[in-house]
Design an enzyme around this catalytic site. Structure first.
Site, short mmCIF file in Angstrom:
data_model
loop_
_atom_site.label_atom_id
_atom_site.label_comp_id
_atom_site.label_asym_id
_atom_site.label_seq_id
_atom_site.Cartn_x
_atom_site.Cartn_y
_atom_site.Cartn_z
N CYS A 80 -2.89 9.16 147.98
CA CYS A 80 -1.44 9.03 147.72
C CYS A 80 -1.15 7.54 147.56
O CYS A 80 -0.61 6.90 148.46
CB CYS A 80 -0.62 9.62 148.86
N ALA A 81 -1.50 6.99 146.42
CA ALA A 81 -1.66 5.53 146.31
C ALA A 81 -0.37 4.76 146.05
O ALA A 81 -0.31 3.57 146.37
CB ALA A 81 -2.67 5.21 145.21
N GLY A 82 0.64 5.38 145.43
CA GLY A 82 1.82 4.61 145.05
C GLY A 82 2.59 4.08 146.25
O GLY A 82 2.64 4.72 147.30
N PRO A 83 3.17 2.86 146.12
CA PRO A 83 3.19 1.99 144.95
C PRO A 83 2.01 1.03 144.83
O PRO A 83 1.97 0.21 143.93
CB PRO A 83 4.48 1.21 145.12
N GLY A 84 1.04 1.10 145.76
CA GLY A 84 -0.19 0.35 145.56
C GLY A 84 -0.55 -0.69 146.59
O GLY A 84 -1.56 -1.38 146.43
N GLY A 85 0.22 -0.83 147.66
CA GLY A 85 -0.08 -1.85 148.65
C GLY A 85 -1.42 -1.62 149.35
O GLY A 85 -2.26 -2.53 149.42
N GLU A 88 -2.19 9.05 142.20
CA GLU A 88 -0.74 9.04 142.36
C GLU A 88 -0.12 10.07 141.43
O GLU A 88 -0.38 10.08 140.24
CB GLU A 88 -0.17 7.64 142.06
N ASP A 119 -2.20 8.45 152.81
CA ASP A 119 -0.94 7.81 153.23
C ASP A 119 0.17 8.76 152.79
O ASP A 119 0.77 8.59 151.73
CB ASP A 119 -0.82 6.44 152.58
N CYS A 165 4.19 6.76 157.89
CA CYS A 165 5.14 5.77 158.42
C CYS A 165 6.28 6.52 159.12
O CYS A 165 7.45 6.38 158.76
CB CYS A 165 5.68 4.88 157.30
#
Length: 523
Positions: A336-341, A361, A406, A459
């Protein structure tokens, strides 16, 4: 547009006067007296209509629909704050996206920008308590007040109760604002604000909050301006400790520092700290604390040597990278890569270890952001649904050595950074989110090879999104797994990590967002 140095002649409180009397501090000692400075972020769109700067028409206008700006009747910082708060409530905008755009359009910098940002974020954080006070002062439910007038009153009440702006200046400037957005309501606004000014914040709380003995959750909710269901969730996650829950709520209402991630192999944290006038982080080996200013102005970000990322996010991503692993270690997956941090940090670590990261994503827009964030790194971005593991040939089962999930969540762990989120989220959001979290974690477990590692990150400290999700997903996945104690994967000596095997970070304990980490090994 009237610029910062070309203030209207009717402005009673010029910038010089505010510079003398407003230092960005708040009257409430719990806030620590810190000002709110503009944060970086994507450029947000201007509100669709309304506000003291005039409307934007939906008609066929070659100027993009903008009408000429009306000459403002109050100073620009207050107008910008009003526009931002109104956009959040009217258009479901995000303050961290819309406010930087408004500040740039108005040409606000320095103390004026800090004042506008303090009003915006402070008003949004304290909204629940401000509305209770305004309702009492007005003798009616705030929902019965015309929305533009209501938002102006919220800004005025915040100035009266939580800043050092003189009461007469707060009342008069807010009445001027109401005059520009709600003709005919100036007398009402003046009466309400004078009633608000009759008590300080503590006295209002003492009058309106239920007693701590009879209703401790309700008392904390009104005192520290959080919905009751969120206060209850925090208290449960903290083992019922209301004292610690109070410290968390106080921290949620503070201005969070900006954290940078110095990408390993591309930037040295100590050198980056010197470069930006900041300080190395307390826990993450890659963290740098930015002392002030807009992150977008940091050259290292434009050069791809660093990116903005909360220290907690750095810690949980790095935990996956440093966890001991037997066998091959070259195929990594961010599901779940977005937005890439996190993909940016993992990609930089992968480059040092001759590994390659696949970043997945589902949103096309966010997939493009991941591509931008990982440019020049050994990262392949897939625009697809992470739940298609096994059905998509690019996401084979039993293939990856390290997998990060994530998961989308309520975001209750980052309320200090997204002040409007606490009022938008509802308990009804939990069932669809937790179902998605379980499905993604099950897909991640299928994607991992035997002996491979899966890090589940969210989070949010809500136990339904953390312990319940992990336990249920592991049980239902059909994949044999063991829990790995995550505590040794974080820096030695880091306090308050609990009894394991999972880890919950906290703003009031660690100065990070409330990130949760569970590490599982496919057996």
């Amino acid at each position: 547009m009237t610029g910062p140095s070309e203030r209207p002649s009717g402005d009673r409180f010029a910038a010089e006067r505010r510079d003398e009397r407003f230092d960005g501090g708040r009257r409430d000692e719990r806030s620590g007296g810190r000002d709110q400075r503009p944060s970086g972020g994507q450029r947000g769109e201007r509100p669709a209509r309304g506000g003291p700067w005039g409307a934007r028409s939906g008609g066929d206008r070659r100027d993009g629909g903008r009408r000429p700006m009306a000459r403002p009747t109050v100073d620009l910082p207050r107008q910008v704050a009003y526009e931002a708060v109104a956009a959040v409530h009217r258009d479901d905008a995000y303050a961290n996206l819309v406010l930087p755009s408004l500040l740039r359009d108005a040409g606000l910098v320095g103390r004026d920008a800090a004042f506008a940002t303090e009003l915006t974020y402070g008003t949004l954080r304290r909204l629940g308590t401000l509305d209770a006070i305004l309702g009492d002062a007005a003798g009616r439910d705030v929902q019965r007040i015309d929305p533009p007038v209501r938002d102006a009153l919220r800004l005025g009440a915040y100035q009266l109760l939580h800043t050092r702006v003189p009461a007469h200046a707060a009342v008069s400037s807010t009445v001027d604002l109401v005059k520009s957005v709600g003709a005919g309501a100036t007398g009402f606004a003046n009466a309400v604000l004078r009633e608000v000014a009759g008590r300080d914040a503590d006295a209002w709380v003492a009058k309106l909050a239920p007693s701590a003995e009879s209703d401790p959750i309700g008392h904390l909710a009104l005192t520290y301006s959080h919905p009751q269901w969120i206060v209850r969730a925090f208290a449960e996650a903290l083992g019922g400790d209301l004292g610690e829950t109070t410290r968390l709520l106080i921290e949620d209402n503070e201005r969070p520092p900006v954290h940078l991630c110095a990408r390993p192999g591309l930037a040295d944290p100590a050198e980056l700290a010197d470069e930006v006038g900041g300080a190395p982080g307390a826990f993450s080996p890659y963290a740098v604390y930015l002392s002030g200013g807009a992150p977008g102005d940091v050259p290292a970000l434009a050069q791809g040597r660093a990116h903005v990322q909360d220290e907690g996010s750095q810690l949980v991503a790095n935990a996956l990278a440093v966890a001991p692993l037997d066998g091959p270690d070259g195929r990594w997956l961010d599901l779940c890569a977005g937005p890439g941090g996190k993909s940016g940090l993992l990609g930089a670590l992968a480059a040092q270890r001759d590994a390659r990261l696949t970043a997945v994503e589902v949103s096309e827009h966010r997939a493009r952001l991941v591509e931008q964030a990982t440019r020049g790194l050994p990262v392949t971005v897939l625009h697809t649904d992470g739940r298609t593991v096994g059905a998509d040939p690019k996401l084979p089962e039993g293939h990856f050595d390290r997998v990060l999930v994530d998961a989308p969540c309520t975001g209750l762990g980052s309320l200090r950074r997204r002040p409007e989120s606490r009022w938008r989220r509802q308990p009804s959001d939990l069932p669809p989110l937790t179902r998605l979290q379980r499905e993604l974690l099950a897909a991640a477990l299928r994607a991992a090879r035997p002996g491979g590692l899966v890090a589940y990150v969210t989070c949010s400290p809500h136990t339904v999104e953390t312990h319940v999700t992990v336990t249920e997903a592991a049980r239902r996945s059909g994949v044999p797994v063991d829990f790995v104690d995550a505590r040794p994967l974080l820096p030695a000596g880091m306090p308050g990590l609990g009894d394991g095997p999972t880890v919950q970070l906290w703003p009031h304990r660690h100065g990070t967002d409330a990130m949760f980490l569970a590490m599982l090994r496919r057996t």
